[in-house]
Motif scaffolding. Structure first.
Motif, PDB file in Angstrom:
ATOM      1  N   PHE A  70      -5.908   2.802  10.461  1.00 26.52           N
ATOM      2  CA  PHE A  70      -4.855   2.721   9.446  1.00 26.52           C
ATOM      3  C   PHE A  70      -3.631   2.041  10.046  1.00 26.52           C
ATOM      4  CE2 PHE A  70      -4.136   6.673  11.691  1.00 26.52           C
ATOM      5  CZ  PHE A  70      -2.754   6.854  11.732  1.00 26.52           C
ATOM      6  N   ARG A  97      -8.280   9.934   9.997  1.00 28.47           N
ATOM      7  CA  ARG A  97      -8.120   8.548   9.523  1.00 28.47           C
ATOM      8  C   ARG A  97      -8.110   7.545  10.677  1.00 28.47           C
ATOM      9  NH1 ARG A  97      -3.546   6.001   6.053  1.00 28.47           N
ATOM     10  NH2 ARG A  97      -2.262   7.705   6.818  1.00 28.47           N
ATOM     11  N   THR A 153       0.831  -1.200   0.000  1.00 29.22           N
ATOM     12  CA  THR A 153       0.000   0.000   0.000  1.00 29.22           C
ATOM     13  C   THR A 153       0.867   1.252   0.000  1.00 29.22           C
ATOM     14  OG1 THR A 153      -1.859  -1.065   1.111  1.00 29.22           O
ATOM     15  CG2 THR A 153      -1.704   1.329   1.314  1.00 29.22           C
ATOM     16  N   SER A 213      -1.183  -0.793  14.280  1.00 25.37           N
ATOM     17  CA  SER A 213      -2.549  -0.340  13.987  1.00 25.37           C
ATOM     18  C   SER A 213      -2.877   0.909  14.794  1.00 25.37           C
ATOM     19  CB  SER A 213      -3.543  -1.451  14.324  1.00 25.37           C
ATOM     20  OG  SER A 213      -4.864  -1.035  14.085  1.00 25.37           O
ATOM     21  N   TRP A 227     -11.509   5.687  10.729  1.00 26.48           N
ATOM     22  CA  TRP A 227     -12.028   4.906   9.614  1.00 26.48           C
ATOM     23  C   TRP A 227     -12.316   3.477  10.040  1.00 26.48           C
ATOM     24  CZ3 TRP A 227      -8.813   6.365   4.624  1.00 26.48           C
ATOM     25  CH2 TRP A 227      -9.049   7.708   4.340  1.00 26.48           C
TER      26      TRP A 227
END
Length: 660
Positions: A577, A562, A173, A584, A565
């Motif tokens: 994220f 974020r 990613t 984490s 999320w």
């Protein structure tokens, strides 16, 4: 907000090159070096070979291909030059890398990814321990000869190199973030004058299995890829420093090497010792090296490499610019009091470079620090034995910013403002003989955007102190709600006369600024008012905290949505994220970044105390930064002075008695 920029000038014109074959670009010359195994003597104590002009462009030496005289060749310790026929002889020792120093008038071949091929590893039995990423494969007996091909291209003293600090992807990613951020931005640049791309270490984020994809991805830039070995590029399961770069050597190439382009000599060092030991013990965190319960690294250039460096410099004319490339900074502002993150034997390196034109480029700290000649900070003398710098030292920022923290921006990559307040970005360094010019560009922003403007208000300082203290003490972000977020911060571009009396500073973060940069502000077209650099670089300590922070970057670092999320059907690891080795963050309420990442100190922040008698109304301020070489950057901002702060939200008082 608008901006304008002048600079780079003539180097954006195409560079003409006299090639061995018409139209052959540097990455078109794809070949291997010539290894001769027939007739090898396993007991040989010396190695021989030739450096030759590869007219056939196939990497193999033909009978009619002449040698190239006067070329530097080394075994990573001993250094020699080729004779009139291009021949060389070197001593043999276990675990050596034989490598040729590319002369300015020649190009060595590259592989399919554009990685220069100028080396041969000699470790007959391979890495003597099992390593997670494979180590160095057995190379077998010493060859009878190692011949290095190259083609003559001519010399042009004017060229540029793309450079950057820590790309540091820990996952596929994050490789995507590199692709969509700095790489995509670089492809928008005019690279007609460019001769190389240089990664200043921490190319990877501990996972070397990602390196092949990374090198293939960067092959689209059509420039030779020169990588520096960093502290996140080694084998963490190696038990000795002798073999901690073995997987890197197998996948990429040497951990240290040198080459010429134009009037510059580039010397890439490996100054990461891992695992460090009692010989590295000292102040600034280096006591961990003497602790048998800990396995850590230290910044130092080992003895064998120092021997190679001294011998290589002895072969380089003293009027050539020496460009030092290394991962851990020789010295750093942000880590000025931490020895482990600077280079122990810097005084010895400075002595070797004395009297030469030189510049240092590094990464590691995820900061952009242009430390100009004559600058020094408290801690350097104690940690590495130097004070004022004899030449410029540049810590080159990071494409990963503050390790890919932050909310996603317009292009889908994290808005990861780094320590010091620079956005994720890269450098293009222009060279002309022994002169150079460093340019910094933010990823996926207009190239002319070079300054971030804001105001440091009383409300900002109160907000910052409370939120920073909470974040510094929090234990479980998922269980705690911050006392404040960015929504609680009063508009930084609107203040009252009372705010001005309590001090409002205009701040200008000039990303490439240094001690020789002159920054001034003009309010409503009035006279230029000089702004003051928050760090003078005259031996003082790091100044940090709300008063010295960059509000532009800090505000964006201290509320990251974020964290929150999450999904009901997505994978467990898709919640919140991940950064680093799968750590984490979330799902939780929006949170600040780790406090040590916050831009509360910087070498490139200037400020001006706003006049207390500014009239009520709207105003414009324009900031101009003039570099020592004449480059000029400007930016402007609109702000307001109001008798009192207006109510910030929807005013429903006139609607309360009405129905739908």
């Amino acid at each position: 907000m608008t901006a304008k920029f002048t600079g780079r000038g003539a180097l954006l014109a195409a560079v003409s090159m006299v090639m061995a074959a018409p139209g052959l670009a540097r990455t078109d010359y794809v070949a291997n070096i010539d290894i001769v195994r027939t007739g090898a003597d396993p007991a040989a104590e010396t190695l021989t070979g030739h450096v030759f002009h590869d007219l056939s462009l196939d990497g193999a030496r033909q009978a009619d291909e002449q040698g190239v005289a006067g070329v530097i060749v080394s075994n990573g310790r001993d250094v020699t030059t080729t004779d009139a026929d291009g021949a060389y002889t070197l001593p043999v020792y276990e675990n050596m890398t034989v490598m040729v120093h590319e002369p300015a008038a020649y190009d060595v071949p590259v592989n399919k990814d554009g990685v220069p091929q100028f080396f041969y590893h000699h470790l007959p039995e391979g890495t003597p321990e099992t390593l997670r990423y494979g180590g160095l494969a057995p190379t077998g007996p010493l060859p009878a000869a190692i011949n290095f091909p190259m083609i003559r291209t001519g010399v042009d003293d004017e060229f540029s190199c793309v450079m950057m600090g820590d790309t540091q992807p820990y996952s596929n990613t994050e490789i995507g973030y590199v692709r969509d951020g700095v790489l995509d931005s670089i492809l928008d640049q005019d690279l007609s004058a460019a001769e190389c791309v240089i990664m200043l270490g921490d190319v990877m984020g501990d996972d070397l299995s990602l390196l092949p994809r990374f090198m293939d991805l960067w092959s689209v830039i059509d420039l030779p890829q020169y990588y520096v070995h960093g502290n996140h590029d080694f084998d963490f399961d190696a038990t000795t420093d002798e073999h901690s770069a073995d997987s890197w050597r197998e996948m990429y190439g040497p951990a240290y090497y040198s080459f010429d382009i134009g009037g510059a000599t580039f010397i890439a060092l490996d100054n990461v010792v891992y695992p460090c030991g009692p010989e590295d013990n000292g102040p600034g965190g280096r006591d961990a090296c003497a602790d048998p319960e800990r396995v850590v690294y230290n910044g130092r250039v080992v003895e064998r490499q120092m021997q190679w460096l001294e011998a290589t410099l002895a072969e380089i004319p003293e009027d050539r610019l020496i460009v030092m490339l290394h991962h851990i900074p020789f010295v750093s502002f942000i880590d000025s009091n931490t020895g482990r993150h600077q280079t122990d034997n810097l005084a010895e390196i400075h002595a070797l470079l004395a009297g030469r034109p030189a510049v240092s480029f590094s990464g590691h700290t995820h900061t952009m620090e242009y430390l100009a000649a004559g600058e020094w900070f408290q801690g350097w003398e104690e940690q590495v034995g130097v004070t004022r710098l004899p030449f410029d030292h540049v810590v080159g920022g990071a494409p990963s910013g503050n390790w890919y923290w932050g909310d996603l921006n317009f292009d889908g990559t994290p808005l990861a403002f780094a320590r010091g307040g620079t956005p994720p970005g890269y450098m293009i360094v222009d060279f002309d003989g022994s002169d150079f010019e460093v340019n910094f560009f933010a990823a996926n922003l207009a190239p002319e955007r070079q300054i971030a403007l804001s105001f440091n208000t009383p409300q900002f300082r109160t907000w910052f102190d409370e939120l920073f203290a909470w974040a510094d003490e929090r234990e479980d972000p998922a269980a705690e709600t911050p006392p404040l977020t960015v929504n609680d911060l009063a508009d930084l571009r609107l203040f009252t006369p009372q705010d001005l009396e309590s001090t409002v500073w205009l701040t200008a973060n000039v990303w490439i600024g240094d001690r020789n940069t002159q920054v001034s502000a003009s309010i409503n077209g009035g006279p230029d008012l000089p702004m003051t650099r928050t760090q003078a670089g005259n031996g003082e300590d790091v100044r940090s905290g709300a008063e010295w922070a960059d509000p532009f970057a800090a505000v964006r670092q201290m509320t990251i949505g974020r964290f929150g999320w999450q999904s009901t059907q997505g994978e467990d690891r898709a919640q919140g994220f991940e950064v680093w080795q799968g750590s984490s963050y979330g799902p939780a309420t929006p949170q600040p970044a780790e406090t040590w990442m916050i831009a509360d100190s910087s070498t490139h922040l200037w400020r001006l105390e706003m006049p207390a008698d500014l009239p009520v109304g709207a105003h414009i301020v324009e900031v101009t930064a003039v570099m020592a070489d004449g480059r000029e950057f400007t930016d402007r901002m609109t702000f307001e002075v109001r008798a009192e702060r207006p109510f910030p939200y929807w005013d429903n008082t006139l609607w309360e008695d009405q129905t739908n």
